[in-house]
Enzyme design. Sequence first.
Site, PDB file in Angstrom:
ATOM      1  CB  CYS A   1     -11.011 -44.817  -2.179  1.00 33.68           C
ATOM      2  SG  CYS A   1     -12.618 -44.705  -3.231  1.00 33.68           S
TER       3      CYS A   1
ATOM      4  CE  LYS B   1      10.860 -26.834  36.610  1.00 29.73           C
ATOM      5  NZ  LYS B   1      11.245 -28.139  35.761  1.00 29.73           N
TER       6      LYS B   1
ATOM      7  CE1 TYR C   1      19.845 -24.774  37.618  1.00 38.58           C
ATOM      8  CE2 TYR C   1      18.835 -25.148  35.288  1.00 38.58           C
ATOM      9  CZ  TYR C   1      19.253 -25.728  36.610  1.00 38.58           C
ATOM     10  OH  TYR C   1      19.404 -26.961  37.120  1.00 38.58           O
TER      11      TYR C   1
ATOM     12  CB  CYS D   1     -15.514 -41.993  -3.298  1.00 36.34           C
ATOM     13  SG  CYS D   1     -15.375 -42.136  -1.461  1.00 36.34           S
TER      14      CYS D   1
ATOM     15  CD  GLU E   1      16.451 -18.384  35.255  1.00 36.57           C
ATOM     16  OE1 GLU E   1      17.049 -17.174  34.833  1.00 36.57           O
ATOM     17  OE2 GLU E   1      17.013 -19.322  35.516  1.00 36.57           O
TER      18      GLU E   1
ATOM     19  CE  LYS F   1       6.386 -28.474  35.193  1.00 32.95           C
ATOM     20  NZ  LYS F   1       6.567 -29.962  35.596  1.00 32.95           N
TER      21      LYS F   1
ATOM     22  CG  ASP G   1      10.677 -30.509  29.843  1.00 35.45           C
ATOM     23  OD1 ASP G   1      11.398 -31.035  30.922  1.00 35.45           O
ATOM     24  OD2 ASP G   1       9.792 -30.954  29.169  1.00 35.45           O
TER      25      ASP G   1
ATOM     26  CB  CYS H   1     -17.749 -45.389  -2.018  1.00 37.79           C
ATOM     27  SG  CYS H   1     -16.013 -45.681  -2.732  1.00 37.79           S
TER      28      CYS H   1
ATOM     29  CB  CYS I   1     -13.458 -46.800  -0.043  1.00 38.46           C
ATOM     30  SG  CYS I   1     -14.007 -45.137   0.459  1.00 38.46           S
TER      31      CYS I   1
HETATM   32  S1  IVH Z   1      16.719 -23.176  39.335  1.00 35.43           S
HETATM   33  C1  IVH Z   1      17.735 -25.133  43.605  1.00 35.43           C
HETATM   34  N1  IVH Z   1      16.045 -22.420  36.919  1.00 35.43           N
HETATM   35  O1  IVH Z   1      14.055 -27.673  36.815  1.00 35.43           O
HETATM   36  C2  IVH Z   1      17.203 -25.623  42.253  1.00 35.43           C
HETATM   37  N2  IVH Z   1      15.780 -24.744  37.415  1.00 35.43           N
HETATM   38  O2  IVH Z   1      12.228 -29.212  38.632  1.00 35.43           O
HETATM   39  C3  IVH Z   1      17.401 -24.531  41.425  1.00 35.43           C
HETATM   40  N3  IVH Z   1      15.148 -25.946  35.468  1.00 35.43           N
HETATM   41  O3  IVH Z   1      16.537 -29.405  38.494  1.00 35.43           O
HETATM   42  C4  IVH Z   1      16.950 -24.736  39.894  1.00 35.43           C
HETATM   43  N4  IVH Z   1      15.050 -24.514  34.053  1.00 35.43           N
HETATM   44  O4  IVH Z   1      17.044 -28.788  36.276  1.00 35.43           O
HETATM   45  C5  IVH Z   1      16.138 -23.335  37.813  1.00 35.43           C
HETATM   46  N5  IVH Z   1      15.553 -21.684  34.799  1.00 35.43           N
HETATM   47  C6  IVH Z   1      15.384 -22.705  35.700  1.00 35.43           C
HETATM   48  C7  IVH Z   1      15.497 -23.939  35.063  1.00 35.43           C
HETATM   49  C8  IVH Z   1      15.518 -24.875  35.838  1.00 35.43           C
HETATM   50  C9  IVH Z   1      15.023 -25.817  34.194  1.00 35.43           C
HETATM   51  C10 IVH Z   1      15.231 -27.612  35.944  1.00 35.43           C
HETATM   52  C11 IVH Z   1      16.340 -27.956  36.976  1.00 35.43           C
HETATM   53  C12 IVH Z   1      15.898 -28.400  38.086  1.00 35.43           C
HETATM   54  C13 IVH Z   1      14.370 -28.724  37.644  1.00 35.43           C
HETATM   55  C14 IVH Z   1      13.582 -28.887  39.147  1.00 35.43           C
END
Ligand code: IVH
Length: 679
Positions: free
Chosen positions: A432, A118, A229, A437, A116, A320, A120, A417, A414
Site C-alpha cells: 500500500c 528421545k 541408544y 494509511c 535420556e 513425551k 525424533d 485505507c 489496501c
Molecule cells: S530405546 C526397545 N532410546 O523411539 C526399544 N529409543 O517410540 C528401545 N528413540 O523405535 C528404544 N530416541 O527409534 C530409545 N534415546 C532413545 C530413543 C529412542 C529415540 C526411538 C526409537 C524407538 C522409538 C519408540
Amino acid sequence: MNQGQEHIEHRAEQLRREINLHNYYYYVLDDPVISDAEYDRMLAELKDLEEKHPGLKHPGSPTMKVGAPPAGQFEHREHSLPMYSLDNSFSLDEVRDFVQRIKKQIPDADPYFWAEPKLDGLAVEVIYENGLFVAASTRGDGYVGEDVTDNIRTIRNLPLTLFDVDSMPEYLEVRGEVVIPRQEFARLNADKARKGEKVFANSRNAAAGSVRQLDSRITASRPLYFFSYGTGISRFKSGSNWQSQQEIARDMEALGLPTVPGGRICRDTDEVEQCYREQLDRREQSRFEIDGLVIKVNDIALQQRLGFTSRAPRWAMALKFPAMQGRTRLNDIQLQVGRTGVLTPVAILEPLNLGGVLVSRASLHNENEIRAKDLKIGDMVLVQRAGDVIPEVVRPLVKERDSTQIDFIFPDECPACDSPVTRLKDEVALRCLNISCPARLEQQLIYFAGKQGLDIEGLGRQWIRVLVSKELIKSPADLFRLRLDDLVPLDGMGLKLAHNILDSIREAAEKAVLPRLIAALGIRHVGVETAKRLAEHYKDLDELAAARQEDLQGIEDIGPEVALSIAEFFNNNQNKKLLEEFKEIGLWPVQALNVDNKMPLKGKKMVFTGGMKTLSRDRAREEVEKLGGKVVGSVSRNTDMVVAGENPGSKLNKARELGIEILSEDDFLNFLHSWSSRN
Ligand code: IVH
C-alpha cells in the site's frame, strides 16, 4: 609383495586411521583438531591411492562415505532380536505408575533408571564385525527391516571402523536414531520450497526419506546424524557382556560411536522429573528435535526379568513432551499492513496448543507462498513451531478437503485505507503506497516506540492502536504532544497509567540521542547498527537528510540499496514534514561528536550517577579525560552531560530539571566505541 607396494598399503592404512580419527574429532566430539584443508588433502590422497590401486579398496575406508548409484530396491533384512517400540506416557503420574508396576514385578530389587532424550528420527540397526561396519537396516515392522547399508555408510558421524579397545566385540549390533538437525532441516525444506518441490512435514520424515533413498549419493548429500541408544546381539572374544545401560553408553563412546547426548542415571521418580524438566527447558535450544525423555531400567539383568509385551519392553517407557506440531483449521487469511506498506498475508487459525504456546496466527509471508503451499481458506492444515518459536503452516491436509474450501484472492485494495495496492519492480511483496494509511501509521508508531526505536516503556501496540483509531496521533511527533486529558478518558486507561505513559514518553525524548532517533524512523534497511554508523558522520537529522547518495555509500557497511533507501526516505514530503515537527517540539538531538576531531569532550563537564555494569568509575574518568573532558561530582548549570547507571540518585532528577543531556551507560559506551572506531 614388493617393497613399493608394501609402502603404498602402509600409507593407505595410515591415512584410513588418521581420517577416521579426525572424523571422530569432527563429527562425534564436535572438536576438530586439524583444518578442513588438511583433512581434504588426506582424503584426496587416499582416494587417489585407492583409484590407482583398486586392491586397496577397503570396506572401512572413509572414502566409502560418498554414496553410489541406485541399487534397484532395498533387500529385506531380518533382525536377530526384534526392534521393539516404546510405550508412551504424557504425564509424570504415568511415570510413577510405570515405576510402581516394575516394583511389583521385581519386589526384591530397587532399580535405578537411565534417562535420556528421545530423538525424533528413524530407528536403525548398524552391524559391526570385528570393528568394521558391515550392514545396516531400518526398523521396518520390528522383525524385518530394509537393508540400507549403502545409505547408512554415508552418515558422517558414524564410524566405519571402531576404535580398537580391549573390550571390542567380535560382533555388535548397535541400535540408534538417525536424525537431521533442526536448522539443517529448515534449510532443506526452504530449498525444496524454492524449487517448487513438496516439503517434508517434519525432520523425522526428512531423516526417513533421506535414509530410504535408492541413490545413496542423495543420502550422502543430506545432513544426517546417527546416535546410538542401545544394542541388539553382541559377542565378545574376551570379557563379558554389558551389565547396564550406563555401561553400554560408556562403551559405545569408547568405541568411537556417537551416543544420544544427555543420558544419566536417575535413582527415583523425583530425579526423573528433574531430568524431564531440564530437557524440556533445553528443548528449544537443542540442535536436534527432541520429542520426550526415554526412561529405561538401568540394570540389564533386571530388564531381562521384566521382559517384553508384544510390542514394547516392560522395562522402558517414553515420557513425551507436548507436541510442537498439530493439525487445525485455517479459518481465514487476513492481510497485515507493515510500516513500509508491505501487505503480509497472515493465517488465522483455530487456536491450538503447540508445546505449551497457544497458536492462532502464523505469517504466510507473501502471495507466492500461499500458491506454492496450495493453501485454501477452510483447509485443515499442519502447523508447527519449529527452530525459532515462530509458528508456521507446513501444508494443507489435502485429503480432508470437502467442497467448502475457497481460494484466497489477493485484493486490489489496501484493507485498511482502500488505496490501490502495487507491486514494486523486482519485488514479490505487494504494497500500500498511501503514506497516510492508518495501518501503516500504526506499525510505524509501534516501531518508533518499540525496543529498536525510542523504547517508550508502557506504550505497547494495544495503546498505539487505540490512539491511532481515535485520531489522537497522526504522526510520531504527535506522541510528544499528548496531554493528560487526551489519555485519561480512554477506556481502561485511568489517571495513574496516563501519568506513567506520559512520563515514559518524556523520558524517551530525553534519552533520544541521534543514533536512536535515526533507528526509530524505521527507514528501510536501516537498523540499530546502521543508525549508529550514520550518527558517526552526521551531526543531526538535517545533515543526514542533505547527504548525497554517493556520500552515504562512502560510509562503511552502507551499500547502494541502503543509500537509496535513505535518500528516498528524506525526499518524501511527509517525512520532511516529520523532521520539521521534531524540530518544533525540540526532539532534535545533535551529536556532540563533531566538536573537535581529537577532543570531542574538550572542556565538557560530566557527572556519573548510579551503578555502572561494565565500567568502573576510574575507567570512566580515564576515558572522559582522554577525550578532553572532566568528571565532576555534582550537577549544576555548568554540567554538560550526565551518565546515569543503575539506581541513579537525585543527581539524575536535578539533571532533568536543568535540562542537561542524559546518557545511559550503553549510550556512553556506544559513544566511546564510535569514537575509538573512527580514530
Ligand atoms: S530405546 C526397545 N532410546 O523411539 C526399544 N529409543 O517410540 C528401545 N528413540 O523405535 C528404544 N530416541 O527409534 C530409545 N534415546 C532413545 C530413543 C529412542 C529415540 C526411538 C526409537 C524407538 C522409538 C519408540
